[in-house]
Design a protein around this motif. Structure first.
Motif, PDB file in Angstrom:
ATOM      1  N   ALA A  85      70.491  26.365  79.185  1.00  0.00           N
ATOM      2  CA  ALA A  85      69.176  26.387  78.538  1.00  0.00           C
ATOM      3  C   ALA A  85      69.278  26.583  77.040  1.00  0.00           C
ATOM      4  CB  ALA A  85      68.321  27.498  79.144  1.00  0.00           C
TER       5      ALA A  85
ATOM      6  N   THR B 261      66.363  29.761  82.510  1.00  0.00           N
ATOM      7  CA  THR B 261      66.567  31.159  82.120  1.00  0.00           C
ATOM      8  C   THR B 261      66.101  32.102  83.220  1.00  0.00           C
ATOM      9  OG1 THR B 261      66.337  30.613  79.775  1.00  0.00           O
ATOM     10  CG2 THR B 261      65.986  32.908  80.402  1.00  0.00           C
TER      11      THR B 261
ATOM     12  N   THR C 283      62.930  27.432  80.069  1.00  0.00           N
ATOM     13  CA  THR C 283      62.363  28.664  80.633  1.00  0.00           C
ATOM     14  C   THR C 283      62.716  28.798  82.105  1.00  0.00           C
ATOM     15  OG1 THR C 283      60.528  28.614  79.060  1.00  0.00           O
ATOM     16  CG2 THR C 283      60.226  29.917  81.063  1.00  0.00           C
ATOM     17  N   ALA C 284      62.618  27.693  82.850  1.00  0.00           N
ATOM     18  CA  ALA C 284      62.928  27.726  84.279  1.00  0.00           C
ATOM     19  C   ALA C 284      64.401  28.080  84.521  1.00  0.00           C
ATOM     20  CB  ALA C 284      62.589  26.384  84.918  1.00  0.00           C
TER      21      ALA C 284
ATOM     22  N   ARG D  54      64.000  29.976  69.258  1.00  0.00           N
ATOM     23  CA  ARG D  54      63.877  29.754  70.703  1.00  0.00           C
ATOM     24  C   ARG D  54      64.987  30.472  71.462  1.00  0.00           C
ATOM     25  NH1 ARG D  54      63.142  23.714  72.856  1.00  0.00           N
ATOM     26  NH2 ARG D  54      61.202  24.030  71.698  1.00  0.00           N
TER      27      ARG D  54
ATOM     28  N   THR E 109      63.372  20.342  77.273  1.00  0.00           N
ATOM     29  CA  THR E 109      62.000  20.785  77.081  1.00  0.00           C
ATOM     30  C   THR E 109      61.910  22.302  77.222  1.00  0.00           C
ATOM     31  OG1 THR E 109      61.451  20.573  79.423  1.00  0.00           O
ATOM     32  CG2 THR E 109      61.169  18.616  78.041  1.00  0.00           C
ATOM     33  N   PRO E 110      60.917  22.925  76.556  1.00  0.00           N
ATOM     34  CA  PRO E 110      60.752  24.377  76.685  1.00  0.00           C
ATOM     35  C   PRO E 110      60.529  24.822  78.136  1.00  0.00           C
ATOM     36  CG  PRO E 110      59.517  23.548  74.811  1.00  0.00           C
ATOM     37  CD  PRO E 110      60.027  22.347  75.535  1.00  0.00           C
ATOM     38  N   ALA E 111      59.810  24.018  78.901  1.00  0.00           N
ATOM     39  CA  ALA E 111      59.545  24.395  80.292  1.00  0.00           C
ATOM     40  C   ALA E 111      60.838  24.432  81.101  1.00  0.00           C
ATOM     41  CB  ALA E 111      58.558  23.410  80.916  1.00  0.00           C
ATOM     42  N   ARG E 112      61.691  23.448  80.885  1.00  0.00           N
ATOM     43  CA  ARG E 112      62.948  23.420  81.642  1.00  0.00           C
ATOM     44  C   ARG E 112      63.861  24.563  81.214  1.00  0.00           C
ATOM     45  NH1 ARG E 112      67.158  18.282  82.084  1.00  0.00           N
ATOM     46  NH2 ARG E 112      68.536  19.239  83.643  1.00  0.00           N
TER      47      ARG E 112
ATOM     48  N   THR F  46      69.232  24.605  71.117  1.00  0.00           N
ATOM     49  CA  THR F  46      68.006  25.321  70.774  1.00  0.00           C
ATOM     50  C   THR F  46      68.075  25.868  69.361  1.00  0.00           C
ATOM     51  OG1 THR F  46      68.892  27.373  71.685  1.00  0.00           O
ATOM     52  CG2 THR F  46      67.607  25.995  73.156  1.00  0.00           C
TER      53      THR F  46
END
Length: 294
Positions: A40, A10, A7-8, A48, A2-5, A44
């Motif tokens: 991450a 990174t 981002t976290a 992204r 997921t994008p949230a994971r 992708t």
């Protein structure tokens, strides 16, 4: 992922990368802590990946903002505002494009075969570290060997630099001439390390001062270190640092020039050069960068 994971992960990698230097004093960890960032990037899209690369650069820049401007201020002797602008320029002008390109390359390479960004990134990091360490070792080895040809002077590695003492512990006739000859050879040898289609440019600055100094063994915890201290040593260090401002590969003081004989042929005078930490200017002679190889 997921994008949230992504981002976290990174942000975790970026903050850890920034903390691997002054806080932890463990630069080798900088490559290891990239693992969450590499994870991450798995699967992708290029868009992204580029966004995550930019996020990593900005977050890592924020993680070092409390010490990087201060370091620039003290190293280059500039005002705090200039140091902050310099740090921002490094982050936005160098780190951001680098990590965006790095993330895009990993995402592209991972699509070419059954590999993941983690594998590709680990291989790239290991290869880059091996290449850099090997080049530095060759430079240091050749520099130290060059200094030892005229006579076995005391030498000491100081970070990425080398201090060589001529005429001690053993007497050496015409030691100033020998020091200048060694300095010229160091400059030529290091310049040749950059030869070749895949070579990375590498430069060196040499500072030489002639005069009295305290020399001898200093006991460390586990060994004796032969070193030299005193005003002459400090002047040589200042001259070495000054080569950057003078566009020179080597800078020597007047005492070295007067005693250097034919080894000083081709050096250009810079009379009345201000030296940091000294009230009076110093007469300096330099080997310009344009004269390397002559």
């Amino acid at each position: 992922m997921t994008p949230a994971r992504a981002t976290a992960l990174t942000l975790l990698a970026a903050v850890s990368d920034g903390a691997a230097f002054p806080p932890l004093a463990a630069p080798p960890l900088a490559g290891i802590v990239l693992v969450p960032f590499l994870v991450a990037l798995g699967g992708t899209s290029p868009g992204r990946a580029a966004a995550l690369g930019l996020l990593f650069a900005l977050a890592a820049g924020a993680a070092v903002v409390w010490w990087a401007p201060r370091m620039l201020e003290e190293f280059f002797h500039v005002r705090a505002a200039v140091a902050w602008l310099g740090a921002a320029a490094i982050v936005l002008g160098t780190a951001a494009p680098y990590f965006v390109a790095f993330a895009l390359w990993l995402a592209w390479a991972a699509r070419l075969g059954p590999v993941t960004p983690l594998v590709v990134g680990a291989a790239w990091t290991a290869a880059d570290a091996t290449r850099c360490c090997g080049r530095s070792a060759r430079c240091a080895r050749r520099s130290d060997g060059t200094c030892r040809r005229p006579s076995p002077p005391g030498s000491e590695f100081l970070g990425d630099g080398l201090m060589a003492v001529f005429a001690a512990p053993e007497p050496l006739a015409r030691h100033a001439r020998a020091a200048v000859q060694a300095g010229r050879e160091i400059v030529r040898v290091v310049a040749r390390l950059a030869d070749g289609p895949d070579a990375t440019p590498i430069a060196v600055g040499v500072g030489i001062a002639t005069g009295p100094a305290f020399v001898g063994n200093v006991r460390a915890v586990d060994r004796l270190i032969y070193t030299a201290v005193g005003d002459t040593v400090n002047l040589a260090a200042r001259l070495q640092s000054l080569t950057r401002d003078l566009a020179a590969a080597m800078a020597i003081d007047a005492s070295t020039y007067d005693a250097g004989g034919d080894a000083t042929v081709g050096l250009e005078p810079r009379p009345g050069t201000p030296i940091r930490g000294r009230d009076a200017p110093v007469d300096v002679s330099v080997l310009p960068l344009s004269a390397i190889g002559r």
